[in-house]
Design a protein around this motif. Structure first.
Motif, PDB file in Angstrom:
ATOM      1  N   TYR A   1       0.967  -1.399   0.325  1.00 47.88           N
ATOM      2  CA  TYR A   1      -0.300  -0.353   0.238  1.00 47.88           C
ATOM      3  C   TYR A   1       0.938   1.073   0.449  1.00 47.88           C
ATOM      4  O   TYR A   1       0.249   2.689  -0.604  1.00 47.88           O
ATOM      5  CB  TYR A   1      -1.274  -0.189   1.863  1.00 47.88           C
TER       6      TYR A   1
ATOM      7  N   LYS B   1       0.957   2.962  -3.065  1.00 43.19           N
ATOM      8  CA  LYS B   1       0.101   3.755  -3.810  1.00 43.19           C
ATOM      9  C   LYS B   1      -0.425   5.023  -4.905  1.00 43.19           C
ATOM     10  O   LYS B   1      -0.740   5.219  -5.229  1.00 43.19           O
ATOM     11  CB  LYS B   1      -1.123   4.523  -2.571  1.00 43.19           C
ATOM     12  N   PRO B   2       0.643   6.112  -4.392  1.00 43.07           N
ATOM     13  CA  PRO B   2       0.869   7.077  -5.207  1.00 43.07           C
ATOM     14  C   PRO B   2       1.429   6.639  -6.266  1.00 43.07           C
ATOM     15  O   PRO B   2       0.543   7.383  -7.736  1.00 43.07           O
ATOM     16  CB  PRO B   2       2.131   7.863  -4.140  1.00 43.07           C
TER      17      PRO B   2
ATOM     18  N   ILE C   1      -1.638   5.159  -8.504  1.00 43.63           N
ATOM     19  CA  ILE C   1      -2.969   5.948  -9.191  1.00 43.63           C
ATOM     20  C   ILE C   1      -2.050   6.406 -10.205  1.00 43.63           C
ATOM     21  O   ILE C   1      -2.991   6.439 -11.152  1.00 43.63           O
ATOM     22  CB  ILE C   1      -2.986   7.320  -7.918  1.00 43.63           C
ATOM     23  N   TYR C   2      -0.614   7.200 -10.049  1.00 40.98           N
ATOM     24  CA  TYR C   2      -0.213   7.267 -11.114  1.00 40.98           C
ATOM     25  C   TYR C   2       0.116   6.470 -12.636  1.00 40.98           C
ATOM     26  O   TYR C   2      -0.829   6.799 -13.861  1.00 40.98           O
ATOM     27  CB  TYR C   2       1.447   7.960 -11.583  1.00 40.98           C
TER      28      TYR C   2
ATOM     29  N   VAL D   1      -2.065   4.111 -13.273  1.00 41.43           N
ATOM     30  CA  VAL D   1      -3.483   4.192 -13.219  1.00 41.43           C
ATOM     31  C   VAL D   1      -3.875   5.211 -14.546  1.00 41.43           C
ATOM     32  O   VAL D   1      -5.090   4.853 -15.817  1.00 41.43           O
ATOM     33  CB  VAL D   1      -4.623   4.323 -12.226  1.00 41.43           C
ATOM     34  N   LYS D   2      -3.592   6.279 -14.634  1.00 39.91           N
ATOM     35  CA  LYS D   2      -3.817   7.082 -15.662  1.00 39.91           C
ATOM     36  C   LYS D   2      -2.542   7.263 -16.850  1.00 39.91           C
ATOM     37  O   LYS D   2      -3.197   7.525 -17.705  1.00 39.91           O
ATOM     38  CB  LYS D   2      -3.726   8.699 -15.030  1.00 39.91           C
TER      39      LYS D   2
ATOM     40  N   GLN E   1      -3.700  -0.920 -17.447  1.00 41.61           N
ATOM     41  CA  GLN E   1      -4.973  -0.035 -15.845  1.00 41.61           C
ATOM     42  C   GLN E   1      -5.379  -1.073 -15.237  1.00 41.61           C
ATOM     43  O   GLN E   1      -6.205  -1.018 -14.185  1.00 41.61           O
ATOM     44  CB  GLN E   1      -5.504   1.462 -17.044  1.00 41.61           C
TER      45      GLN E   1
ATOM     46  N   LYS F   1      -5.903  -0.418 -11.510  1.00 43.56           N
ATOM     47  CA  LYS F   1      -7.581  -0.919 -11.250  1.00 43.56           C
ATOM     48  C   LYS F   1      -8.239  -1.238  -9.882  1.00 43.56           C
ATOM     49  O   LYS F   1      -8.839  -1.195  -8.820  1.00 43.56           O
ATOM     50  CB  LYS F   1      -8.726   0.068 -12.140  1.00 43.56           C
TER      51      LYS F   1
ATOM     52  N   VAL G   1      -6.914  -0.956  -6.617  1.00 39.07           N
ATOM     53  CA  VAL G   1      -7.126   0.198  -5.502  1.00 39.07           C
ATOM     54  C   VAL G   1      -8.505  -0.693  -5.052  1.00 39.07           C
ATOM     55  O   VAL G   1      -8.962  -0.116  -4.150  1.00 39.07           O
ATOM     56  CB  VAL G   1      -7.691   1.117  -6.673  1.00 39.07           C
TER      57      VAL G   1
ATOM     58  N   LYS H   1     -10.347  -0.981  -1.049  1.00 39.77           N
ATOM     59  CA  LYS H   1     -10.583  -0.065  -0.568  1.00 39.77           C
ATOM     60  C   LYS H   1     -11.875  -0.992  -0.291  1.00 39.77           C
ATOM     61  O   LYS H   1     -13.101  -0.505   0.682  1.00 39.77           O
ATOM     62  CB  LYS H   1     -11.390   1.132  -1.327  1.00 39.77           C
TER      63      LYS H   1
END
Length: 249
Positions: free
Chosen positions: A17, A20-21, A24-25, A27-28, A35, A39, A42, A46
């Motif tokens: 975890y 995480k940053p 997220i990068y 994913v984009k 991706q 996703k 992530v 959650k």
């Protein structure tokens, strides 16, 4: 796989975890099929099971490489196990039968998932972890040890379980891998709370401290606070959580 995705995976598998940053990068800016895997990661963090399985199925339709395919199947396996789905064993047997053809990076993820859940009694099919390369990867070793500790605990071998968890924590702390650190500490506290409440309390406090330090999963904090509260209530320890940190190691 794109170079970006390879870098994201390397950091993700090493730090959990804490990556995480970068996830997220990714994913984009990674490739479309890549991706979908990120996703799913992530959604897993959650604890959104429904979204995880939907994302996996979409990703499998777009997977352009064996690595992406089996990474997604590994995540699907994880979700199926958690929900008790009757398709779990079928997928497990499929993965086991094709194990030699699975790319190494996906193979490591599958082994970690299978080992943890087999020792928990959630699966019947087992994939051996005899390969030397798995024991040369600290992140893989950590979860194998946590899984082995669960097996010992189920067999009432508490001291052996605790030994594995302490070793797992020390390895995870060196990486660092906050998710594994928290799992090891929380399990250790739970396993010995009845016989050694003071030591269990130290493990629990170290766990809460670790979550605060790394800003780890909010969901995980509930479990750690629960064991902390349980020990204090059962044994009448009234000191506040804020008196962390009494380092158990």
């Amino acid at each position: 796989m794109s170079k970006l995705f390879q870098q994201v995976l390397k950091v993700l598998f090493k730090h959990g975890y804490y990556a995480k940053p970068l996830v997220i990068y990714g994913v984009k800016f990674s490739e479309r099929d890549e991706q979908y895997f990120l996703k799913t990661v992530v959604s897993d963090w959650k604890d959104d099971v429904e979204k995880s399985i939907q994302t996996v199925e979409k990703g499998l339709r777009y997977a352009r490489s064996l690595t992406i395919k089996y990474l997604l199947l590994a995540k699907k396996l994880s979700v199926l196990i958690r929900t008790g789905n009757d398709k779990t064993e079928k997928l497990l047997r499929e993965l086991k039968d094709n194990f030699s053809n699975i790319p190494p990076i996906a193979r490591k993820l599958i082994i970690t998932i299978v080992t943890n859940n087999f020792y928990d009694g959630k699966t019947k099919t087992y994939i051996r972890t005899w390969g030397r390369k798995y024991f040369e990867d600290p992140s893989a070793v950590v979860f194998i040890k946590i899984a082995q500790a669960r097996k010992y605990y189920r067999e009432s071998k508490i001291s052996m379980a605790l030994h594995e968890l302490v070793q797992a924590y020390k390895i995870a702390n060196k990486i660092p891998h906050p998710t594994a650190m928290i799992a090891a500490l929380n399990n250790a506290a739970w396993y010995i709370k009845n016989k050694h409440p003071l030591i269990a309390l130290k493990f629990s406090k170290e766990c809460i401290y670790t979550m605060g330090w790394y800003r780890e999963l909010e969901e995980a904090s509930l479990y750690s606070l629960d064991i902390n509260d349980t020990v204090r209530t059962d044994w009448g320890f009234l000191s506040n959580v804020s008196d962390c940190r009494d380092n158990a190691f």
